[in-house]
Design a protein around this motif. Sequence first.
Motif, PDB file in Angstrom:
ATOM      1  N   GLY A 288      12.453  13.220  -4.172  1.00  0.00           N
ATOM      2  CA  GLY A 288      11.594  12.267  -3.483  1.00  0.00           C
ATOM      3  C   GLY A 288      10.171  12.792  -3.593  1.00  0.00           C
ATOM      4  O   GLY A 288       9.806  13.406  -4.587  1.00  0.00           O
ATOM      5  N   PRO A 289       9.365  12.590  -2.557  1.00  0.00           N
ATOM      6  CA  PRO A 289       7.991  13.083  -2.574  1.00  0.00           C
ATOM      7  C   PRO A 289       7.984  14.603  -2.783  1.00  0.00           C
ATOM      8  O   PRO A 289       8.923  15.282  -2.409  1.00  0.00           O
ATOM      9  CB  PRO A 289       7.476  12.711  -1.184  1.00  0.00           C
ATOM     10  CG  PRO A 289       8.714  12.528  -0.344  1.00  0.00           C
ATOM     11  CD  PRO A 289       9.728  11.965  -1.277  1.00  0.00           C
TER      12      PRO A 289
ATOM     13  N   SER B  96       9.053  10.489   8.471  1.00  0.00           N
ATOM     14  CA  SER B  96       9.917   9.340   8.190  1.00  0.00           C
ATOM     15  C   SER B  96       9.400   8.052   8.816  1.00  0.00           C
ATOM     16  O   SER B  96       9.829   6.966   8.450  1.00  0.00           O
ATOM     17  CB  SER B  96      11.334   9.618   8.683  1.00  0.00           C
ATOM     18  OG  SER B  96      11.333   9.782  10.091  1.00  0.00           O
TER      19      SER B  96
ATOM     20  N   GLY C  55       8.544   5.889   5.994  1.00  0.00           N
ATOM     21  CA  GLY C  55       9.919   5.369   5.933  1.00  0.00           C
ATOM     22  C   GLY C  55       9.949   3.920   5.502  1.00  0.00           C
ATOM     23  O   GLY C  55       9.349   3.075   6.111  1.00  0.00           O
ATOM     24  N   ASN C  56      10.627   3.576   4.588  1.00  0.00           N
ATOM     25  CA  ASN C  56      10.826   2.460   3.663  1.00  0.00           C
ATOM     26  C   ASN C  56       9.654   2.160   2.728  1.00  0.00           C
ATOM     27  O   ASN C  56       9.505   1.072   2.232  1.00  0.00           O
ATOM     28  CB  ASN C  56      11.434   1.183   4.267  1.00  0.00           C
ATOM     29  CG  ASN C  56      10.623   0.511   5.336  1.00  0.00           C
ATOM     30  OD1 ASN C  56       9.631   1.041   5.795  1.00  0.00           O
ATOM     31  ND2 ASN C  56      11.066  -0.658   5.725  1.00  0.00           N
ATOM     32  N   TRP C  57       8.887   3.192   2.448  1.00  0.00           N
ATOM     33  CA  TRP C  57       7.925   3.107   1.339  1.00  0.00           C
ATOM     34  C   TRP C  57       8.237   4.217   0.323  1.00  0.00           C
ATOM     35  O   TRP C  57       8.415   3.944  -0.850  1.00  0.00           O
ATOM     36  CB  TRP C  57       6.491   3.234   1.858  1.00  0.00           C
ATOM     37  CG  TRP C  57       5.464   3.112   0.773  1.00  0.00           C
ATOM     38  CD1 TRP C  57       4.952   1.963   0.254  1.00  0.00           C
ATOM     39  CD2 TRP C  57       4.846   4.182   0.054  1.00  0.00           C
ATOM     40  NE1 TRP C  57       4.050   2.244  -0.741  1.00  0.00           N
ATOM     41  CE2 TRP C  57       3.961   3.603  -0.893  1.00  0.00           C
ATOM     42  CE3 TRP C  57       4.950   5.573   0.114  1.00  0.00           C
ATOM     43  CZ2 TRP C  57       3.189   4.358  -1.762  1.00  0.00           C
ATOM     44  CZ3 TRP C  57       4.174   6.335  -0.754  1.00  0.00           C
ATOM     45  CH2 TRP C  57       3.302   5.727  -1.685  1.00  0.00           C
TER      46      TRP C  57
ATOM     47  N   ALA D  10      10.309   6.959  -1.719  1.00  0.00           N
ATOM     48  CA  ALA D  10      11.681   7.131  -2.182  1.00  0.00           C
ATOM     49  C   ALA D  10      12.338   8.287  -1.429  1.00  0.00           C
ATOM     50  O   ALA D  10      11.760   9.351  -1.282  1.00  0.00           O
ATOM     51  CB  ALA D  10      11.688   7.427  -3.675  1.00  0.00           C
ATOM     52  N   ASN D  11      13.548   8.053  -0.951  1.00  0.00           N
ATOM     53  CA  ASN D  11      14.293   9.056  -0.195  1.00  0.00           C
ATOM     54  C   ASN D  11      15.368   9.650  -1.114  1.00  0.00           C
ATOM     55  O   ASN D  11      16.286   8.949  -1.533  1.00  0.00           O
ATOM     56  CB  ASN D  11      14.930   8.368   1.016  1.00  0.00           C
ATOM     57  CG  ASN D  11      15.665   9.336   1.919  1.00  0.00           C
ATOM     58  OD1 ASN D  11      16.074  10.412   1.493  1.00  0.00           O
ATOM     59  ND2 ASN D  11      15.826   8.948   3.171  1.00  0.00           N
TER      60      ASN D  11
ATOM     61  N   SER E 212      17.879  11.488  -0.607  1.00  0.00           N
ATOM     62  CA  SER E 212      19.256  11.374  -0.112  1.00  0.00           C
ATOM     63  C   SER E 212      19.813  10.003  -0.470  1.00  0.00           C
ATOM     64  O   SER E 212      20.987   9.875  -0.839  1.00  0.00           O
ATOM     65  CB  SER E 212      19.304  11.543   1.419  1.00  0.00           C
ATOM     66  OG  SER E 212      19.054  12.876   1.768  1.00  0.00           O
ATOM     67  N   GLU E 213      18.986   8.987  -0.364  1.00  0.00           N
ATOM     68  CA  GLU E 213      19.464   7.635  -0.661  1.00  0.00           C
ATOM     69  C   GLU E 213      19.668   7.452  -2.159  1.00  0.00           C
ATOM     70  O   GLU E 213      20.634   6.827  -2.595  1.00  0.00           O
ATOM     71  CB  GLU E 213      18.516   6.598  -0.045  1.00  0.00           C
ATOM     72  CG  GLU E 213      18.454   6.788   1.480  1.00  0.00           C
ATOM     73  CD  GLU E 213      17.696   5.702   2.233  1.00  0.00           C
ATOM     74  OE1 GLU E 213      17.540   4.587   1.717  1.00  0.00           O
ATOM     75  OE2 GLU E 213      17.270   5.990   3.373  1.00  0.00           O
TER      76      GLU E 213
ATOM     77  N   GLY F 222      21.243  16.761   2.231  1.00  0.00           N
ATOM     78  CA  GLY F 222      19.886  16.218   2.172  1.00  0.00           C
ATOM     79  C   GLY F 222      19.311  16.217   3.571  1.00  0.00           C
ATOM     80  O   GLY F 222      19.751  15.440   4.407  1.00  0.00           O
TER      81      GLY F 222
ATOM     82  N   ILE G 193      12.057  13.496   8.838  1.00  0.00           N
ATOM     83  CA  ILE G 193      11.300  13.603   7.601  1.00  0.00           C
ATOM     84  C   ILE G 193      12.088  13.043   6.422  1.00  0.00           C
ATOM     85  O   ILE G 193      13.309  12.920   6.470  1.00  0.00           O
ATOM     86  CB  ILE G 193      10.867  15.052   7.278  1.00  0.00           C
ATOM     87  CG1 ILE G 193      12.072  15.988   7.188  1.00  0.00           C
ATOM     88  CG2 ILE G 193       9.884  15.556   8.289  1.00  0.00           C
ATOM     89  CD1 ILE G 193      11.685  17.389   6.788  1.00  0.00           C
ATOM     90  N   ILE G 194      11.329  12.696   5.393  1.00  0.00           N
ATOM     91  CA  ILE G 194      11.902  12.362   4.094  1.00  0.00           C
ATOM     92  C   ILE G 194      11.728  13.615   3.244  1.00  0.00           C
ATOM     93  O   ILE G 194      10.620  14.108   3.072  1.00  0.00           O
ATOM     94  CB  ILE G 194      11.175  11.148   3.476  1.00  0.00           C
ATOM     95  CG1 ILE G 194      11.363   9.935   4.390  1.00  0.00           C
ATOM     96  CG2 ILE G 194      11.684  10.873   2.062  1.00  0.00           C
ATOM     97  CD1 ILE G 194      10.475   8.762   4.032  1.00  0.00           C
TER      98      ILE G 194
ATOM     99  N   PRO H 250      11.875  16.389   0.045  1.00  0.00           N
ATOM    100  CA  PRO H 250      11.494  16.375  -1.381  1.00  0.00           C
ATOM    101  C   PRO H 250      12.692  16.321  -2.327  1.00  0.00           C
ATOM    102  O   PRO H 250      12.550  15.925  -3.478  1.00  0.00           O
ATOM    103  CB  PRO H 250      10.735  17.699  -1.563  1.00  0.00           C
ATOM    104  CG  PRO H 250      10.307  18.085  -0.186  1.00  0.00           C
ATOM    105  CD  PRO H 250      11.388  17.596   0.726  1.00  0.00           C
TER     106      PRO H 250
ATOM    107  N   GLU I 155      11.117  10.293  -8.366  1.00  0.00           N
ATOM    108  CA  GLU I 155      12.218   9.521  -7.785  1.00  0.00           C
ATOM    109  C   GLU I 155      13.192   9.013  -8.838  1.00  0.00           C
ATOM    110  O   GLU I 155      14.277   8.550  -8.509  1.00  0.00           O
ATOM    111  CB  GLU I 155      11.687   8.376  -6.909  1.00  0.00           C
ATOM    112  CG  GLU I 155      11.267   7.118  -7.668  1.00  0.00           C
ATOM    113  CD  GLU I 155       9.866   7.213  -8.265  1.00  0.00           C
ATOM    114  OE1 GLU I 155       9.306   8.326  -8.358  1.00  0.00           O
ATOM    115  OE2 GLU I 155       9.329   6.150  -8.636  1.00  0.00           O
TER     116      GLU I 155
ATOM    117  N   LEU J 264       2.012  12.448  -4.514  1.00  0.00           N
ATOM    118  CA  LEU J 264       3.384  12.811  -4.128  1.00  0.00           C
ATOM    119  C   LEU J 264       4.322  12.958  -5.320  1.00  0.00           C
ATOM    120  O   LEU J 264       5.474  13.345  -5.158  1.00  0.00           O
ATOM    121  CB  LEU J 264       3.960  11.741  -3.182  1.00  0.00           C
ATOM    122  CG  LEU J 264       3.264  11.585  -1.827  1.00  0.00           C
ATOM    123  CD1 LEU J 264       3.851  10.382  -1.084  1.00  0.00           C
ATOM    124  CD2 LEU J 264       3.426  12.851  -0.989  1.00  0.00           C
TER     125      LEU J 264
ATOM    126  N   GLU K 264       9.607   2.109  -2.518  1.00  0.00           N
ATOM    127  CA  GLU K 264      10.994   1.646  -2.387  1.00  0.00           C
ATOM    128  C   GLU K 264      11.110   0.170  -2.749  1.00  0.00           C
ATOM    129  O   GLU K 264      11.997  -0.235  -3.490  1.00  0.00           O
ATOM    130  CB  GLU K 264      11.463   1.894  -0.947  1.00  0.00           C
ATOM    131  CG  GLU K 264      12.934   1.631  -0.727  1.00  0.00           C
ATOM    132  CD  GLU K 264      13.367   1.976   0.693  1.00  0.00           C
ATOM    133  OE1 GLU K 264      13.649   3.144   0.954  1.00  0.00           O
ATOM    134  OE2 GLU K 264      13.433   1.071   1.541  1.00  0.00           O
TER     135      GLU K 264
END
Lengths: 511, 511
Positions: A250-251, A257, A261-263, A265-266, A268-269, A347, A357-358, A360, A406, B319, B325
């Motif tokens: 991710g970042p 988060s 969060g929802n901008w 890339a995570n 884990s997802e 993750g 947090i999101i 890395p 990502e 980043l 996302e």
Amino acid sequence: MTSRGVVLRLIGCLVLVMSHASFSQDAAQIARAYHQAETARIVSDFRAFLSLPNVAANYADMQVNAEFIQRYIAKRGFSSKVISAGGAPYVIAERLGAEGAPSVLIYAHFDGQPVIPSQWSSPPFEPTLWSDNPLAAGAYMLPWEQDVFDPQWRVVARSAGDDKAPVIALMAAIDALVASGDMPDITIKLFLDGEEERGSPTLAGVLAEVASDVEADLLLFCDGPMHQSGRRQLVLGVRGSMTVDLTTYGPNRPLHSGHYGNWAANPSETLMRLLVSLKDQSGRITVKGYTDDVRPISAQEVAAVSAMPRVDALIKRDLGLSESEFAGERLENAIMRPAIVVRGLSGGGVGAEARNIIEPSADASLNLRLVPGQKPEAVLASLKAHFERMGMTVSAKEPALGTAREKHVKMVARPGGYRAFRTPIETPAVSQLKGILDRLGDQETLVTPTMGGSLPIYLFEDNLDAPIVILPVANHDNNQHGRDENLRLANLFSAIEMYAEVLAGLAQRPR
Amino acid sequence: MTSRGVVLRLIGCLVLVMSHASFSQDAAQIARAYHQAETARIVSDFRAFLSLPNVAANYADMQVNAEFIQRYIAKRGFSSKVISAGGAPYVIAERLGAEGAPSVLIYAHFDGQPVIPSQWSSPPFEPTLWSDNPLAAGAYMLPWEQDVFDPQWRVVARSAGDDKAPVIALMAAIDALVASGDMPDITIKLFLDGEEERGSPTLAGVLAEVASDVEADLLLFCDGPMHQSGRRQLVLGVRGSMTVDLTTYGPNRPLHSGHYGNWAANPSETLMRLLVSLKDQSGRITVKGYTDDVRPISAQEVAAVSAMPRVDALIKRDLGLSESEFAGERLENAIMRPAIVVRGLSGGGVGAEARNIIEPSADASLNLRLVPGQKPEAVLASLKAHFERMGMTVSAKEPALGTAREKHVKMVARPGGYRAFRTPIETPAVSQLKGILDRLGDQETLVTPTMGGSLPIYLFEDNLDAPIVILPVANHDNNQHGRDENLRLANLFSAIEMYAEVLAGLAQRPR
């Protein structure tokens, strides 16, 4: 041939048949009487062996184990050497029979899986005695000093079930037979692996060095658990095994988060999307090309599985599960399919370590179990292509600076992955061994086409002529690889009897 | 009114206008001169405050922080009390202006997120000085003893960015104004939260106790980062936040991944399937009912976002990301949508701790960011129904003995979840504050409809009449919640100037 000649031959055959029958009968009885009289000493030896830490990555520890084994088997007439090919030590040994005697090569391993001591009910290298499987409700620890050892008790330590028991049990069988004066005339060779749980990365080198010394009439692999029904079994195959580690990104630094969060890339997802895509809802592998090379299951193998007692319902109840991954499929068939097991997933933190947090990056570790026909390189290539079709860049390295983190997945196959192996059921040694074990009398021996677990048997297949059969001794619920690994004492005792019977039976083998 | 009266009033207005202009100009200059002369002392105070461990779960630590604050603000004429409603301590304080003076209530929090010290470049509660963000290439640590402090340097410690700076900066602003003899006539009230990072679980009780004491003309929330462009901003809203922990289940004991791999249910795989199902490929939430209550974004809000500088490309490059996302969506719009962030994921070990087993359970921790209109209970209910539609049994408890463990998911919403809040842009206090800050002259102040992060503002909305505006001071790359949290010194200095300007400006507010 004269009639006198015929009579002499007939008498000879009769003596052979009688001695065969009585000898075999004796071997089991002799072993039983011996382990009943010597229980405390045998259990104590097992405990001492289990007290030696044996994570294969620690060569110094493994050397201590190897030296323990050398001293232990030397007392039973084995000459031995410790060799390594740049990895952990192996112990190669032999106890010669008379010139021309039948020979058997016995494989076992003396290393164990890494441990997370905090998860164990007692320290993994301080063996303890328990009334039952420590994970069972109501199990409790017992003192080691006992007048009588209940066969249902468990010895709990890393490698109790996987795979330090064979050395102890085999030596007890030899002690019993020697003490009785009826030691069969057989050459016993040992191949003891010090790095099996790492995938025996240097086994090929070791085998290249000793192949001619360890050739035998039969290779008996002593590892793995007995059938879940508790029945004795001969196992004819293993799955191959590979470890593949994945990292997603991710970042390049931890992000809040909420603010991102929802901008952002995570990882884990991303990781989850990649892994979930490997199978459909029913557990069927959906990776293109992954199963192309799988060798079809033979009609004899189908028949052998059908002849086995069904244990699924029992195991499911025991494990608290209601259904298998592939609904309705019996375990013995499931393990003839390739498996992709997500063995590790990490993750960010959970529980007290969770933070908003999101991260890395996120990590997974996959255990791939292969079946005959599959090649590790081809399997890996199909995984890589699958992730690439999902828009990812796949590499064994971290993402470079300035790239789309990502969309990068680091994929590394750990060294030591290997292919599967399966001996055809119709091999003569299979029925011979089944005949020997069936003489134990209490139950018919199962013939199982494959176990689900893995052993580097393909290398022996490549280097030796001997037919290969697996004879497991551990209880199926030995918690191998996990916490509170254990061996039921009854399994230690029955292993002594089986080994005595097998040595006696093989000594009678037509040369 | 007589002509003399008119003249007097005109003169009065003129004096007011002149004093207003000159006074405001003075406030920024006074603050700047002061923090330039007193840099070492101010930085040293910040360092001392950051040296106090402040994980909110540790009440004793938080009490030490509260007492530090009390001593620190008492020197600036604040009377204070420490109160708690069964949770961590809060500090409530005031510094009275003349009878009838305008009043401002300032909120900040002095607790920080939990830490994983092993991840940090330096211990999280031993503040260090760095040449740059410690996560940036080439950043290095500096000695604390300095003649001149470069404004680009960073103070690194837990809560440096979130949220211990406001107390230090506000007191420095007051010190500057008092020292100049031009302290504006304003009543300053403080509401300092000791458990914000836990979701301020007892804030409602604290507010119920002190609401009448803390009522003011304006509530200024001092938390969060400045805009990524580096521009000053007023922020009018926050997302709500909830934490939901999930646990999925496999066999009731660890199983060998070979012997049971693709037969036994793997809790890591179940967990991933559940989590992946919450969004589609583009990040859009697919949980039925989850977004039903979302309040539409107003035309003014759309316009405000459009007027902001676009920072997406810059942040992505910074980043190491290539896309957001929801492809192409700008950050300011992304944070107006609800977010489901998988903040933690754990099933089995990875790296050196990976073992070939199927675990009995796997865990995830979700951070849900809510937007205005959404109710925590309704969100939770929609998640529960979603998992149930996938065939799961959802409960806040472990699976009972004898049940289908693989179909059970434990779902627990942690206490302290709360709803979002957003002040309408047309509220008069918004333009007043923007006017005050714009006098700083270097740049126009942004008006941002909402931040992505969360603060328990809804409780203040429920309990107080004051309009509520958020004035962040931290650099956006302060690594808040993660490792190496930091504050750029320039942000500490500009906070002092902003606070001085705001106190001076609000003191002129027509009553």
